[in-house]
Design an enzyme around this catalytic site. Sequence first.
Site, PDB file in Angstrom:
ATOM      1  N   ASP A   1      12.499   0.745  -9.038  1.00 34.85           N
ATOM      2  CA  ASP A   1      12.336   0.186 -10.385  1.00 34.85           C
ATOM      3  C   ASP A   1      10.853  -0.101 -10.542  1.00 34.85           C
ATOM      4  O   ASP A   1      10.319  -1.049  -9.956  1.00 34.85           O
ATOM      5  CB  ASP A   1      13.177  -1.086 -10.550  1.00 34.85           C
TER       6      ASP A   1
ATOM      7  N   ARG B   1      14.498 -18.911 -15.561  1.00 36.96           N
ATOM      8  CA  ARG B   1      14.831 -17.947 -14.520  1.00 36.96           C
ATOM      9  C   ARG B   1      15.431 -18.735 -13.365  1.00 36.96           C
ATOM     10  O   ARG B   1      14.868 -18.882 -12.297  1.00 36.96           O
ATOM     11  CB  ARG B   1      13.589 -17.166 -14.054  1.00 36.96           C
TER      12      ARG B   1
HETATM   13  N1  F0G Z   1      13.631  -4.005 -14.483  1.00 34.54           N
HETATM   14  C1  F0G Z   1      12.744  -5.006 -14.413  1.00 34.54           C
HETATM   15  C2  F0G Z   1      12.066  -5.307 -13.116  1.00 34.54           C
HETATM   16  C3  F0G Z   1      12.451  -5.751 -15.558  1.00 34.54           C
HETATM   17  O1  F0G Z   1      11.554  -6.743 -15.476  1.00 34.54           O
HETATM   18  C4  F0G Z   1      13.105  -5.437 -16.775  1.00 34.54           C
HETATM   19  C5  F0G Z   1      12.867  -6.217 -17.975  1.00 34.54           C
HETATM   20  C6  F0G Z   1      14.022  -4.382 -16.789  1.00 34.54           C
HETATM   21  C7  F0G Z   1      14.259  -3.682 -15.627  1.00 34.54           C
HETATM   22  C8  F0G Z   1      14.760  -4.003 -18.045  1.00 34.54           C
HETATM   23  O2  F0G Z   1      13.880  -3.388 -18.928  1.00 34.54           O
HETATM   24  O3  F0G Z   1      13.803  -4.895 -20.934  1.00 34.54           O
HETATM   25  O4  F0G Z   1      13.108  -2.506 -21.102  1.00 34.54           O
HETATM   26  O5  F0G Z   1      15.473  -3.102 -20.822  1.00 34.54           O
HETATM   27  N2  F0G Z   1      12.337  -7.363 -17.973  1.00 34.54           N
HETATM   28  C9  F0G Z   1      12.050  -8.170 -19.168  1.00 34.54           C
HETATM   29  C10 F0G Z   1      11.567  -9.528 -18.771  1.00 34.54           C
HETATM   30  C11 F0G Z   1      13.173  -8.231 -20.135  1.00 34.54           C
HETATM   31  O6  F0G Z   1      11.300 -10.313 -19.687  1.00 34.54           O
HETATM   32  O7  F0G Z   1      11.393  -9.819 -17.593  1.00 34.54           O
HETATM   33  P1  F0G Z   1      14.075  -3.482 -20.531  1.00 34.54           P
END
Ligand code: F0G
Length: 483
Positions: free
Chosen positions: A224, A390
């Site tokens: 990821d 969180r």
């Molecule tokens: N993976 C990680 C590590 C993320 O931080 C996020 C999203 C996603 C997947 C999902 O991506 O939002 O484009 O669907 N993080 C945001 C946050 C929402 O505020 O930490 P997404």
Amino acid sequence: MSSVKFYQQENQVPLEMHKVRVVQKLNLIPVEDRLRAIQEAGNNTFLLQNRDIYMDMITDSGVNAMSDRQTAAMHVADDSYAGSESWNRAKAAIKTVFGVDNVLPAHQGRAAENILAETFVKPGKVALMNFHFTTTKAHITRLGGEVVELIDKKGLIPQSDDPFKGDFDLDALRSIIEEKGAENVAFVRVEAGTNLIGGQPVSLENMLAVTDICHQTGVVSVLDASLLQDNVYFMKKREPRCNYMEVKDIYHLLASRFDIIYFSARKLGFSRGGFILSTDAKWTQMMMEFVPLYEGFLTYGGMEVRSIEAAAEGLLESLDMEYISQGPEFIEYLVNELDAYGVPVIKPAGGLGAHLNCSEIVPNIPHNQYPAAAVGAALYIAGGIRGMERGTVSEQREPDGTERYAELELQRLALPRRVFTLSQVKYCADRVKWMYDNRNLIGGLKWTEEPKVLRFFFGRMKEIGHWQEELVSKFREDFGDSL
Ligand code: F0G
């Protein structure tokens, strides 16, 4: 940024290598109105209105400041349902950055996770990861899979000087693959810049060791890369072997070792959208059918063409250390200020934002009265600053309905890149300090509406007692008629 040395050492601050040419007006409403706004929002910062917020630190997702080149690229977008030139330019950028040809589009990161889960997760299968992300886990468990977290135990120590707290516990990874059997493992997922434990990076060495174990055991390896930009910055700064590597070499090396890389282009790319890359075309073939089903045709995948152009440019810019250092260096500045004030904050500074350690700030509030959410409400009242819970609210209940307490109760203060000035960062640190000094006034919260899935997005809570009104009175006492 910090390679520019100031003449007077006490003046040394992170120095931006960009200038601001478009601005947005902000509102800072009076503290009594902030109290009303947070209570109307059910003490859930997601339910606040932007017009009531001074510093929006809820996320870095889709809210980073774009560069002039990104906005210029949006003007040459090729709006066509199929075969758009914008898609070809995005593919070319991905080829430059990652060296990979096999690319699928998705409308954002979690849409890529949905496709991954649909392809690899079956009831009873287990997905192994350093740490879960909320949406990742929800997609896996929705399909009857199980998530097992194998974060090295150093990752959960709130204050430490370990440079790579996001590392996998490699021994645990080997033994669980053996115990479960490789055929029962849906995939192994490394999350760069581990979000929920404070944006903590994973070392290059650890990532490569994970892929080695996957290759030896025949398990699919997934990266990821949503927070890879910050993670690469930390690799360059904290890992001796990366010091001499170009940023691009690190991306290419990772892409040659992981079977699949996906990311949210709302983060990596400073735009919107998501991408799924595969080193071997066979994975792309397996996932491809879900793109038109859930997202859109293969050359846009639910993304708007202007966003595709901006993401392509943003990806290319993510190779520039002068750009990618801004986020981590501002975050480090904020973390150092808070630390100097004695505020419990996750250390070392990671990517994404500063993370307040609420178990220490309000040790009197038990997990089931949601200390991290309470601190979030208090900070909004204190300064019109919106962070994100969180902690336990961001967990999901166990299948039998019991509460699953978070390992860390954090209030995240994200620093969208290039959006805030250093004076605003200082204001934030100052208001956090005031809140911390008045922490004995902060009390717990209880649910009034609790959704079953991803409850942190739209659940509503109420203060236990009248601590919020008391906090407002104390604010007036200390700040007079200041906003
Ligand atoms: N993976 C990680 C590590 C993320 O931080 C996020 C999203 C996603 C997947 C999902 O991506 O939002 O484009 O669907 N993080 C945001 C946050 C929402 O505020 O930490 P997404």
